[in-house]
Design a protein around this motif. Structure first.
Motif, short mmCIF file in Angstrom:
data_model
loop_
_atom_site.label_atom_id
_atom_site.label_comp_id
_atom_site.label_asym_id
_atom_site.label_seq_id
_atom_site.Cartn_x
_atom_site.Cartn_y
_atom_site.Cartn_z
N GLN A 2 98.15 75.19 47.76
CA GLN A 2 99.01 76.10 48.55
C GLN A 2 100.20 76.28 47.72
N SER A 3 100.98 77.33 47.92
CA SER A 3 102.47 77.73 47.51
C SER A 3 102.90 78.80 48.16
N VAL A 4 104.20 78.98 48.04
CA VAL A 4 105.13 79.90 48.77
C VAL A 4 106.08 80.75 47.80
N ALA A 5 106.07 81.93 47.79
CA ALA A 5 106.93 82.45 47.11
C ALA A 5 108.05 83.37 47.82
N GLN A 6 109.38 83.17 47.49
CA GLN A 6 110.50 83.76 48.06
C GLN A 6 111.13 84.48 46.89
N PRO A 7 110.86 85.97 46.81
CA PRO A 7 111.16 86.89 45.65
C PRO A 7 112.74 86.78 45.44
N GLU A 8 113.44 86.69 46.37
CA GLU A 8 114.95 87.04 46.32
C GLU A 8 115.81 85.65 46.35
N ASP A 9 116.51 85.67 45.11
CA ASP A 9 117.43 84.21 45.20
C ASP A 9 118.55 84.29 46.33
N GLN A 10 118.94 85.78 46.43
CA GLN A 10 120.09 85.88 47.05
C GLN A 10 119.91 87.00 48.01
N VAL A 11 120.16 87.03 49.19
CA VAL A 11 120.08 88.30 49.98
C VAL A 11 121.54 88.70 50.39
N ASN A 12 122.24 89.82 50.37
CA ASN A 12 123.96 90.00 50.91
C ASN A 12 123.60 91.21 51.98
N VAL A 13 124.37 90.98 52.98
CA VAL A 13 124.16 91.65 54.24
C VAL A 13 125.52 91.82 55.03
N ALA A 14 125.84 92.99 55.47
CA ALA A 14 127.23 93.14 56.31
C ALA A 14 126.76 92.68 57.71
N GLU A 15 127.91 92.04 58.14
CA GLU A 15 127.60 91.39 59.55
C GLU A 15 127.58 92.74 60.55
N GLY A 16 126.59 92.53 61.47
CA GLY A 16 126.12 93.51 62.43
C GLY A 16 124.84 94.10 61.87
N ASN A 17 124.40 94.28 60.65
CA ASN A 17 123.47 94.98 60.05
C ASN A 17 121.98 94.00 60.26
N PRO A 18 121.00 94.61 60.32
CA PRO A 18 119.58 93.75 60.27
C PRO A 18 119.28 93.11 58.84
N LEU A 19 118.97 91.90 59.19
CA LEU A 19 118.52 91.20 57.57
C LEU A 19 117.15 90.90 57.84
N THR A 20 116.52 90.77 56.57
CA THR A 20 115.43 90.41 56.11
C THR A 20 115.14 89.41 55.02
N VAL A 21 114.45 88.31 55.13
CA VAL A 21 114.27 87.36 53.88
C VAL A 21 112.84 87.40 53.69
N LYS A 22 112.40 87.60 52.60
CA LYS A 22 111.15 87.77 52.38
C LYS A 22 110.13 86.44 51.98
N CYS A 23 109.11 86.21 52.26
CA CYS A 23 108.35 85.17 52.00
C CYS A 23 106.77 85.52 51.86
N THR A 24 106.07 85.13 50.92
CA THR A 24 104.72 85.29 50.82
C THR A 24 104.12 84.10 50.46
N TYR A 25 102.73 83.73 51.05
CA TYR A 25 102.22 82.37 50.81
C TYR A 25 100.80 82.47 50.30
N SER A 26 100.22 81.41 49.72
CA SER A 26 98.99 81.38 49.30
C SER A 26 98.28 79.81 49.77
N VAL A 27 97.22 79.88 50.38
CA VAL A 27 96.82 78.80 51.00
C VAL A 27 95.23 78.94 51.36
N SER A 28 94.47 78.04 51.19
CA SER A 28 92.96 77.73 51.48
C SER A 28 92.77 77.74 53.09
#
Lengths: 115, 116
Positions: A2-28
Motif C-alpha cells: 500500500q502507498s500514499v502520494a501527496q503531490p504537493e509539498d506546500q500549498v499556499n492559500v489566502a485566509e477566507g479562501n477554500p483550500l484543497t490538499v491532494k492525496c491519492t492512494y494505492s491499496v489491495s
C-alpha cells in the motif's frame, strides 16, 4: 504493497479562501483512509477518516474530505481557510483486510494560510 | 482528550551507543506502534505491538531494534547500536482496538533522536 502520494509539498492559500490538499492512494482491497495534522512540536492529530458509506466525510475544525474510488483519491478540503490551519497535513491508508494492520502515510503537505 | 506521552523530547547520542525511547500510551489502549520520520521524508512504520508481542514490523526494524512493555504502562523502543541514519523523529502511537482497522491512532509529540 500500500502507498500514499501527496503531490504537493506546500500549498499556499489566502485566509477566507477554500483550500484543497491532494492525496491519492494505492491499496489491495478496500481502503480505510485518514487525514492527520501536525502542528510544530506536536504529534500527529487525527482529523477525519473514511471507512465506508458517504463519500464526503466531515472532520475536526471544519475540514472535510471526499473519497473518489475511481480516481483513488481522498482530497482534504475546507471551504474557508484560517491562518490557524497552517500546519503539516498527512494522508494515510490502511487496507481493510490482509497485508497487516499498519497505517501507511504520505510525505505530508505543508499548508500555509496567509492574511 | 487523553494523550500519548513521550520522553525525552530530544535525545543526542554518539554513534554506536544504545538509546531507549520511552512512551506512555493511553491507559485503556491495547495496540501500540512506533513510527519514525526522517527530516523531510514520510512518516514510516516501524513496528506494532499487541498482547506483549510484536504483531508486525517493517524492513527498517532490524535486529538493532527492540520493543518492550516492561510494566504495563510504559512502551519502549531500544536501538542497540545507533547509526547516523537512525537520526529521526520517533513517534509512539496507540489505539484502542487491534481488530478494528478503522480505528484511529493517537500519537505522541515525538522524540527527536540525533546520532553524532
Amino acid at each position: 504493497a500500500q502507498s500514499v502520494a501527496q503531490p504537493e509539498d506546500q500549498v499556499n492559500v489566502a485566509e477566507g479562501n477554500p483550500l484543497t490538499v491532494k492525496c491519492t492512494y494505492s491499496v489491495s482491497g478496500n481502503p480505510y483512509l485518514f487525514w492527520y495534522v501536525q502542528y510544530p512540536n506536536r504529534g500527529l492529530q487525527f482529523l477525519l477518516k473514511y471507512i465506508t458509506g458517504d463519500n464526503l466525510v466531515k472532520g475536526s475544525y471544519g475540514f472535510e474530505a471526499e473519497f473518489n474510488k475511481s480516481q483513488t483519491s481522498f482530497h482534504l478540503k475546507k471551504p474557508s481557510a484560517l491562518v490557524s490551519d497552517s500546519a503539516l497535513y498527512f494522508c494515510a491508508v490502511r487496507a481493510d483486510s490482509g497485508g497487516g494492520n499498519k497505517l501507511t502515510f504520505g510525505t505530508g503537505t505543508q499548508l500555509k494560510v496567509e492574511l | 482528550e487523553p494523550e500519548v506521552t513521550q520522553t525525552p523530547s530530544h535525545q543526542v547520542t554518539q554513534m554506536g551507543q544504545e538509546v531507549i525511547l520511552r512512551c506512555v500510551p493511553i491507559s485503556n489502549h491495547l495496540y501500540f506502534y512506533w513510527y519514525r520520520q526522517i527530516l523531510g521524508q514520510k512518516v514510516e512504520f516501524l513496528v506494532s505491538f499487541y498482547n506483549n508481542e510484536i504483531s508486525e514490523k517493517s524492513e527498517i526494524f532490524d535486529d538493532q531494534f527492540s520493543v518492550e512493555r516492561p510494566d504495563g504502562s510504559n512502551f519502549t523502543l531500544k536501538i542497540r547500536s545507533t547509526k547516523l541514519e537512525d537520526s529521526a523523529m520517533y513517534f509512539c502511537a496507540s489505539s484502542e482496538d487491534r481488530a478494528a482497522r478503522g480505528e484511529k491512532l493517537f500519537f505522541g509529540s515525538g522524540t527527536q533522536l540525533s546520532v553524532l
